[in-house]
Design a protein around this motif. Structure first.
Motif, PDB file in Angstrom:
ATOM      1  N   MET A 253       0.813  -1.216   0.000  1.00 32.75           N
ATOM      2  CA  MET A 253       0.000   0.000   0.000  1.00 32.75           C
ATOM      3  C   MET A 253       0.849   1.270   0.000  1.00 32.75           C
ATOM      4  O   MET A 253       0.453   2.301  -0.544  1.00 32.75           O
ATOM      5  N   GLY A 254       2.022   1.211   0.613  1.00 36.35           N
ATOM      6  CA  GLY A 254       2.846   2.405   0.723  1.00 36.35           C
ATOM      7  C   GLY A 254       3.739   2.665  -0.471  1.00 36.35           C
ATOM      8  O   GLY A 254       4.462   3.674  -0.499  1.00 36.35           O
ATOM      9  N   LEU A 255       3.692   1.798  -1.474  1.00 37.15           N
ATOM     10  CA  LEU A 255       4.547   1.983  -2.651  1.00 37.15           C
ATOM     11  C   LEU A 255       4.083   3.190  -3.459  1.00 37.15           C
ATOM     12  O   LEU A 255       2.884   3.464  -3.565  1.00 37.15           O
ATOM     13  N   GLY A 256       5.029   3.914  -4.041  1.00 38.94           N
ATOM     14  CA  GLY A 256       4.706   5.159  -4.719  1.00 38.94           C
ATOM     15  C   GLY A 256       4.773   5.088  -6.224  1.00 38.94           C
ATOM     16  O   GLY A 256       4.741   4.009  -6.833  1.00 38.94           O
ATOM     17  N   VAL A 257       4.922   6.261  -6.814  1.00 42.32           N
ATOM     18  CA  VAL A 257       4.906   6.403  -8.261  1.00 42.32           C
ATOM     19  C   VAL A 257       6.075   5.674  -8.910  1.00 42.32           C
ATOM     20  O   VAL A 257       5.923   5.011  -9.951  1.00 42.32           O
ATOM     21  N   LYS A 258       7.252   5.762  -8.319  1.00 39.38           N
ATOM     22  CA  LYS A 258       8.428   5.135  -8.916  1.00 39.38           C
ATOM     23  C   LYS A 258       8.280   3.620  -8.987  1.00 39.38           C
ATOM     24  O   LYS A 258       8.644   2.991  -9.992  1.00 39.38           O
ATOM     25  N   ALA A 259       7.735   3.038  -7.934  1.00 37.22           N
ATOM     26  CA  ALA A 259       7.501   1.594  -7.953  1.00 37.22           C
ATOM     27  C   ALA A 259       6.464   1.229  -9.013  1.00 37.22           C
ATOM     28  O   ALA A 259       6.595   0.222  -9.710  1.00 37.22           O
ATOM     29  N   GLY A 260       5.438   2.073  -9.143  1.00 39.03           N
ATOM     30  CA  GLY A 260       4.433   1.837 -10.173  1.00 39.03           C
ATOM     31  C   GLY A 260       5.020   1.888 -11.571  1.00 39.03           C
ATOM     32  O   GLY A 260       4.674   1.073 -12.440  1.00 39.03           O
ATOM     33  N   LEU A 261       5.932   2.848 -11.799  1.00 38.83           N
ATOM     34  CA  LEU A 261       6.604   2.937 -13.090  1.00 38.83           C
ATOM     35  C   LEU A 261       7.402   1.670 -13.383  1.00 38.83           C
ATOM     36  O   LEU A 261       7.395   1.151 -14.505  1.00 38.83           O
ATOM     37  N   SER A 262       8.098   1.176 -12.370  1.00 37.16           N
ATOM     38  CA  SER A 262       8.919  -0.022 -12.561  1.00 37.16           C
ATOM     39  C   SER A 262       8.068  -1.241 -12.897  1.00 37.16           C
ATOM     40  O   SER A 262       8.402  -2.020 -13.797  1.00 37.16           O
ATOM     41  N   ILE A 263       6.951  -1.408 -12.173  1.00 35.39           N
ATOM     42  CA  ILE A 263       6.069  -2.545 -12.437  1.00 35.39           C
ATOM     43  C   ILE A 263       5.498  -2.448 -13.842  1.00 35.39           C
ATOM     44  O   ILE A 263       5.437  -3.437 -14.582  1.00 35.39           O
ATOM     45  N   LEU A 264       5.086  -1.246 -14.242  1.00 35.90           N
ATOM     46  CA  LEU A 264       4.515  -1.057 -15.577  1.00 35.90           C
ATOM     47  C   LEU A 264       5.559  -1.312 -16.661  1.00 35.90           C
ATOM     48  O   LEU A 264       5.295  -2.035 -17.632  1.00 35.90           O
ATOM     49  N   ALA A 265       6.748  -0.736 -16.503  1.00 39.63           N
ATOM     50  CA  ALA A 265       7.779  -0.847 -17.533  1.00 39.63           C
ATOM     51  C   ALA A 265       8.275  -2.277 -17.690  1.00 39.63           C
ATOM     52  O   ALA A 265       8.250  -2.843 -18.795  1.00 39.63           O
ATOM     53  N   PHE A 266       8.727  -2.879 -16.590  1.00 36.97           N
ATOM     54  CA  PHE A 266       9.312  -4.213 -16.678  1.00 36.97           C
ATOM     55  C   PHE A 266       8.238  -5.295 -16.803  1.00 36.97           C
ATOM     56  O   PHE A 266       8.446  -6.319 -17.458  1.00 36.97           O
ATOM     57  N   GLY A 267       7.072  -5.062 -16.178  1.00 39.21           N
ATOM     58  CA  GLY A 267       5.980  -6.018 -16.315  1.00 39.21           C
ATOM     59  C   GLY A 267       5.484  -6.115 -17.747  1.00 39.21           C
ATOM     60  O   GLY A 267       5.064  -7.186 -18.195  1.00 39.21           O
ATOM     61  N   SER A 268       5.542  -5.005 -18.489  1.00 37.85           N
ATOM     62  CA  SER A 268       5.122  -5.018 -19.897  1.00 37.85           C
ATOM     63  C   SER A 268       5.986  -5.956 -20.715  1.00 37.85           C
ATOM     64  O   SER A 268       5.513  -6.609 -21.651  1.00 37.85           O
ATOM     65  N   ILE A 269       7.270  -6.032 -20.360  1.00 37.96           N
ATOM     66  CA  ILE A 269       8.166  -6.977 -21.049  1.00 37.96           C
ATOM     67  C   ILE A 269       7.706  -8.407 -20.788  1.00 37.96           C
ATOM     68  O   ILE A 269       7.695  -9.250 -21.687  1.00 37.96           O
ATOM     69  N   GLY A 270       7.313  -8.672 -19.558  1.00 40.51           N
ATOM     70  CA  GLY A 270       6.826 -10.002 -19.206  1.00 40.51           C
ATOM     71  C   GLY A 270       5.550 -10.364 -19.953  1.00 40.51           C
ATOM     72  O   GLY A 270       5.373 -11.513 -20.367  1.00 40.51           O
ATOM     73  N   MET A 271       4.660  -9.380 -20.157  1.00 38.34           N
ATOM     74  CA  MET A 271       3.416  -9.649 -20.872  1.00 38.34           C
ATOM     75  C   MET A 271       3.679 -10.000 -22.333  1.00 38.34           C
ATOM     76  O   MET A 271       2.912 -10.736 -22.956  1.00 38.34           O
ATOM     77  N   ILE A 272       4.783  -9.476 -22.882  1.00 43.07           N
ATOM     78  CA  ILE A 272       5.139  -9.760 -24.270  1.00 43.07           C
ATOM     79  C   ILE A 272       5.865 -11.099 -24.390  1.00 43.07           C
ATOM     80  O   ILE A 272       5.727 -11.816 -25.385  1.00 43.07           O
ATOM     81  N   ALA A 273       6.630 -11.460 -23.341  1.00 40.72           N
ATOM     82  CA  ALA A 273       7.563 -12.583 -23.437  1.00 40.72           C
ATOM     83  C   ALA A 273       6.874 -13.930 -23.593  1.00 40.72           C
ATOM     84  O   ALA A 273       7.360 -14.801 -24.318  1.00 40.72           O
ATOM     85  N   THR A 274       5.754 -14.121 -22.905  1.00 45.80           N
ATOM     86  CA  THR A 274       5.089 -15.422 -22.942  1.00 45.80           C
ATOM     87  C   THR A 274       3.607 -15.248 -23.232  1.00 45.80           C
ATOM     88  O   THR A 274       3.090 -14.141 -23.318  1.00 45.80           O
ATOM     89  N   GLN A 275       2.934 -16.355 -23.345  1.00 44.65           N
ATOM     90  CA  GLN A 275       1.521 -16.410 -23.670  1.00 44.65           C
ATOM     91  C   GLN A 275       0.690 -15.728 -22.589  1.00 44.65           C
ATOM     92  O   GLN A 275       0.530 -16.242 -21.493  1.00 44.65           O
ATOM     93  N   GLY A 276       0.164 -14.531 -22.885  1.00 50.21           N
ATOM     94  CA  GLY A 276      -0.613 -13.797 -21.902  1.00 50.21           C
ATOM     95  C   GLY A 276       0.209 -13.334 -20.723  1.00 50.21           C
ATOM     96  O   GLY A 276      -0.343 -12.901 -19.703  1.00 50.21           O
ATOM     97  N   GLY A 277       1.540 -13.430 -20.837  1.00 54.05           N
ATOM     98  CA  GLY A 277       2.414 -13.032 -19.742  1.00 54.05           C
ATOM     99  C   GLY A 277       2.552 -14.067 -18.651  1.00 54.05           C
ATOM    100  O   GLY A 277       3.241 -13.827 -17.649  1.00 54.05           O
TER     101      GLY A 277
END
Length: 342
Positions: A253-277
């Motif tokens: 709950m206490g995570l901020g904008v920077k953590a959100g950016l990291s999840i979005l940026a690197f998580g997007s790579i994961g969604m591309i890498a495999t079937q449905g991520g």
């Protein structure tokens, strides 16, 4: 290779990679950690995922509206709901066979809006190329604003593996690969010229012209401002989903904008890498959250919660779109564009 066999191999290959990654994540989980993960699932506030789902729906709608802008320079104005339906059916198919959904959304929209498939494929390629640029920019910004936190992560999971891959490849191998690629391209164009008068060659050239016309539609459209607005809005909606989802667990709950950016940026790579991520997304999100001192068991639970929520949304909207297409278009007859004046 028969098309069905190729599809089956592609499906099993990507699914196998996803299952392997899930096994790598879970194989060392101790009974104590398993209990902590179950406890995290029990304590999660799933109600917070409802506004995240609304934002997810809006992000898909915005993507559809942005894609629709690319048809205007080609002389077509498909209905908004049909464009949205096509995008969601494409996402649904991608859960089964990666990248097949991109072809599917073009084919199904062509069927109901009477737009040539080649032009639709071109617009899809242009859209995806623009998304790739946006993702690169997002990753770059994420690294720059918190280099002290994510630099090690990027080196461990991105740059070092790529460096090792190319370091182990000799110069002669790279030259051979490059020569083969060039040779294939030259042979392709030679065959196209050699059999220029055949029906197959004429059809292929027409298809390629249509694809190129679709690709360059992004430069011809008058609504470039709207295209950029939709692009920014789409990525902001993606980010908002992650940021709101942080509130589903007390530890995140206490995570901020920077953590959100990291999840979005690197998580997007994961969604591309495999079937449905599957597998890749969970692994990357778990490792990313560890950078912000989130225990691995909590990262494991959080990654599965948001992945399941996103996937369920795609399944529900995709199935509704399949059902909605014939009902919505029961009495619809698209008007062909006026002929181009020379």
């Amino acid at each position: 290779m028969p098309k069905l066999l190729k599809t089956i191999l592609q499906f099993t290959g990507f699914l196998g990679i996803g299952i392997l990654l899930i096994w790598l994540v879970t194989k060392d989980i101790t009974p104590s950690q398993a209990e902590q993960i179950k406890d995290a699932f029990r304590r999660a506030n799933y109600w917070i995922l409802l506004p995240a789902a609304v934002l997810g729906f809006l992000s898909h709608w915005v993507r559809a509206m942005r894609w629709r802008l690319l048809f205007f320079p080609l002389g077509y104005q498909p209905r908004k709901l049909n464009t949205f339906f096509a995008v969601m059916v494409g996402y649904l198919v991608n859960l089964a066979v990666p990248r097949l959904g991109e072809v599917t959304r073009c084919g199904i929209l062509a069927r109901y809006e009477k737009i040539p498939v080649d032009k639709l494929v071109g617009t899809m390629i242009a859209e995806r190329a623009f998304d790739l640029i946006c993702l690169i920019v997002l990753i770059t910004v994420t690294i720059l604003v918190q280099a002290d936190v994510v630099a090690g992560f990027v080196a461990t999971y991105l740059t070092d593996p790529l460096h090792n891959m190319y370091a182990n490849a000799s110069a002669s191998r790279l030259l051979i690969v490059l020569a083969v690629i060039v040779a294939v391209i030259l042979i392709f164009f030679w065959l196209l010229r050699r059999f220029a008068r055949t029906k197959a060659a004429i059809a292929l050239r027409a298809f390629l012209r249509g694809v190129m016309e679709g690709i360059f539609s992004v430069f011809k459209m008058k609504q470039k401002g709207w295209f950029m607005f939709y692009t920014v809005a789409m990525w902001l909606l993606y980010f908002s989903q992650v940021y709101i989802a942080f509130s589903c667990l007390p530890e995140t709950m206490g995570l901020g904008v920077k953590a959100g950016l990291s999840i979005l940026a690197f998580g997007s790579i994961g969604m591309i890498a495999t079937q449905g991520g599957i597998g890749a997304y969970q692994l990357i999100v778990q490792k990313t959250l560890a950078l912000y001192h989130i225990p691995e068991v909590i990262g494991f639970a959080f990654s599965w919660i948001i992945w399941v929520a996103q996937t369920l949304l795609v399944i529900v909207l995709g199935l509704l779109s399949i059902l909605g297409f014939p009902v919505y278009n029961k009495h619809y007859h698209p008007t062909p564009p006026p002929p181009k004046t020379k």
